[in-house]
Design a protein around this motif. Structure first.
Motif, short mmCIF file in Angstrom:
data_model
loop_
_atom_site.label_atom_id
_atom_site.label_comp_id
_atom_site.label_asym_id
_atom_site.label_seq_id
_atom_site.Cartn_x
_atom_site.Cartn_y
_atom_site.Cartn_z
N HIS A 119 44.23 55.15 83.34
CA HIS A 119 43.17 55.94 83.73
C HIS A 119 43.08 57.23 84.47
CE1 HIS A 119 42.01 51.57 84.43
NE2 HIS A 119 43.11 51.06 84.78
N ILE A 120 42.26 57.40 84.30
CA ILE A 120 41.90 59.15 85.80
C ILE A 120 41.36 59.02 86.24
CG2 ILE A 120 40.88 61.43 84.35
CD1 ILE A 120 43.37 61.51 83.23
N HIS A 121 41.39 59.76 87.82
CA HIS A 121 41.42 59.74 88.94
C HIS A 121 39.51 59.93 88.80
CE1 HIS A 121 40.05 60.56 93.34
NE2 HIS A 121 41.27 59.58 93.74
N ILE A 122 38.29 59.15 89.83
CA ILE A 122 37.66 59.48 89.50
C ILE A 122 37.10 61.10 89.69
CG2 ILE A 122 36.74 57.32 90.23
CD1 ILE A 122 35.83 58.09 93.31
N GLU A 123 38.03 61.61 90.55
CA GLU A 123 37.32 62.79 90.79
C GLU A 123 38.01 63.90 90.07
OE1 GLU A 123 35.00 63.77 94.70
OE2 GLU A 123 37.67 63.08 95.88
N ASP A 124 38.52 63.71 88.80
CA ASP A 124 39.10 64.47 88.54
C ASP A 124 37.48 65.61 87.15
OD1 ASP A 124 41.60 64.97 85.75
OD2 ASP A 124 39.23 65.00 84.36
N ARG A 125 37.84 66.45 87.00
CA ARG A 125 37.32 67.31 86.78
C ARG A 125 36.67 67.60 85.69
NH1 ARG A 125 36.00 71.46 90.39
NH2 ARG A 125 35.28 73.46 88.56
N GLY A 126 37.31 66.52 84.70
CA GLY A 126 36.77 66.43 83.78
C GLY A 126 35.71 65.45 83.75
N TYR A 127 35.81 64.65 84.41
CA TYR A 127 34.81 63.25 84.69
C TYR A 127 33.07 63.62 85.64
CZ TYR A 127 32.64 58.62 86.41
OH TYR A 127 32.50 57.58 86.81
N GLN A 128 33.84 65.09 86.47
CA GLN A 128 32.81 64.86 87.62
C GLN A 128 32.08 66.48 86.85
OE1 GLN A 128 31.86 63.31 89.91
NE2 GLN A 128 33.18 62.87 90.76
N PHE A 129 32.10 66.59 85.98
CA PHE A 129 31.64 68.11 85.54
C PHE A 129 31.51 68.54 84.12
CE2 PHE A 129 32.72 69.75 89.84
CZ PHE A 129 32.06 69.53 90.61
N ALA A 130 32.62 67.36 83.32
CA ALA A 130 32.99 67.82 82.26
C ALA A 130 33.80 69.34 81.52
CB ALA A 130 31.35 68.02 81.24
N ASP A 131 34.32 69.32 82.68
CA ASP A 131 35.20 70.46 82.71
C ASP A 131 36.32 70.48 82.36
OD1 ASP A 131 36.42 73.09 83.74
OD2 ASP A 131 36.77 72.76 86.23
N GLY A 132 36.07 70.59 80.64
CA GLY A 132 38.12 70.73 80.11
C GLY A 132 37.27 70.76 78.92
N VAL A 133 38.11 70.10 77.61
CA VAL A 133 38.44 70.79 76.14
C VAL A 133 39.14 69.64 75.83
CG1 VAL A 133 38.01 73.24 76.79
CG2 VAL A 133 40.18 72.11 76.52
N TYR A 134 38.80 69.35 74.45
CA TYR A 134 39.68 68.38 73.86
C TYR A 134 39.78 68.85 72.07
CZ TYR A 134 35.92 67.27 71.39
OH TYR A 134 33.78 66.82 70.13
N GLU A 135 40.84 68.05 71.30
CA GLU A 135 41.34 68.61 70.28
C GLU A 135 41.26 66.75 69.47
OE1 GLU A 135 41.35 70.55 67.56
OE2 GLU A 135 40.66 71.79 69.31
N VAL A 136 40.90 66.91 68.14
CA VAL A 136 41.14 66.38 67.27
C VAL A 136 42.23 66.35 65.98
CG1 VAL A 136 40.44 63.60 65.83
CG2 VAL A 136 39.22 64.84 68.63
#
Ligand code: PMP
Length: 287
Positions: free
Chosen positions: A18-35
């Protein structure tokens, strides 16, 4: 076997990750990723993926949550715990958890998540049945070079493709030029037999597969031109194809119901697919 996820320093059962509901990835899509693809235990183009991850972070004024060596170890441990020898590793970094407010929070730890899952990769250049593609308007932001987790336009485009029975959606800009696919880079073979894919700038994601395929093509004497091409040009092209970490190289057999070539993956598409599969079999990284 139960899947394991890496979440902020811990390996936990996937179902309980789980990730917290106030993670900025969840709130603002403030994040990056790789596959990245994993082939017989090796991460294909690991250096290229790491370089792009760092670049995406930098564009968002973030840094890696840990140094390269421990980061590589976490990747390997996530693969090991999931017993993935052929498959994908997914990595996501967000700005972390903080009271919802637009400006960057201070002294907040970045959130790092990794998951892995098995995939049966193709082994034969000739087992590509070819992809159906539909065109949709490119409604995304103007920093498509950043591998941001903000993927809503891509999700909508992919769903439109699926609803129409297609594998991929090609995104078309206001001037009628194809930028890329919703999760793949877009290519054609032009009337002169040259391989064409759009040049790198803010309008597309710099695909790792794209750069490897360009290098392989050139090493094997095939001419590649990086320039924009219109949807109209693609519709009349002898071949069209797509590339990505999970699709490898696939020929395109029709666009918006218009047959491309003879309606099967063309010779250049098959050649590039073969070169890429050989590369996966042999090399792990060309960086
Ligand atoms: N364009 C977009 C928009 C993508 O999401 C992807 C997949 N990450 C690609 C291109 C292909 O990039 P790669 O070859 O690194 O998977």
């Amino acid at each position: 076997m139960s899947r394991i996820a890496y979440v902020n320093g811990q390996y936990v059962p996937h179902a309980e990750a789980h990730i917290h509901i106030e993670d900025r990835g969840y709130q603002f899509a403030d994040g990056v990723y790789e596959v990245a693809a994993v082939w017989r235990g090796r991460i294909i183009d690991e250096d290229g993926h790491l370089t792009r991850l760092k670049r995406s972070l930098d564009e968002l004024h973030m840094t890696m949550p840990m140094a390269d060596r421990p980061f590589a170890m976490v990747c390997r441990e996530t693969l090991r715990q999931n017993r993935v020898r052929d498959g994908i590793i997914y990595i996501q970094i967000s700005r972390g958890v903080s009271r919802r407010d637009h400006p960057f929070p201070e002294n907040v730890e970045r959130a790092l998540v990794m998951t892995a899952r098995a995939v049966d990769w193709p082994t034969d250049a000739d087992d590509d049945s070819g992809a159906h593609v539909v065109s949709v308007a490119d409604i995304r932001w103007l920093r498509r070079d950043v591998k941001s987790i903000s993927l809503l336009p891509n999700v909508l485009a992919k769903q439109e493709a699926r609803d129409k029975g297609a594998y991929e959606a090609w995104l078309v800009d206001e001037d009628g030029f194809v930028t890329e696919g919703s999760s793949t880079n877009a290519w054609i073979v032009d009337g002169d037999g040259k391989i064409v894919t759009r040049q790198l700038d803010n309008n597309i994601l710099g695909g790792i597969t794209r750069s490897t395929v360009i290098a392989l093509a050139r090493e094997n004497g095939l001419e590649v031109v990086e320039r924009p091409f219109s949807l109209a040009e693609a519709l009349g092209a002898p071949e069209a194809l797509l590339t990505s970490t999970t699709s490898f190289v696939r020929g395109i057999i029709d666009i918006d119901g218009n047959q491309i070539g003879d309606g099967t993956p063309g010779p250049v598409s098959r050649r590039l697919r073969g070169l890429y599969l050989d590369y996966c079999r042999g090399a792990g990284s060309n960086q």
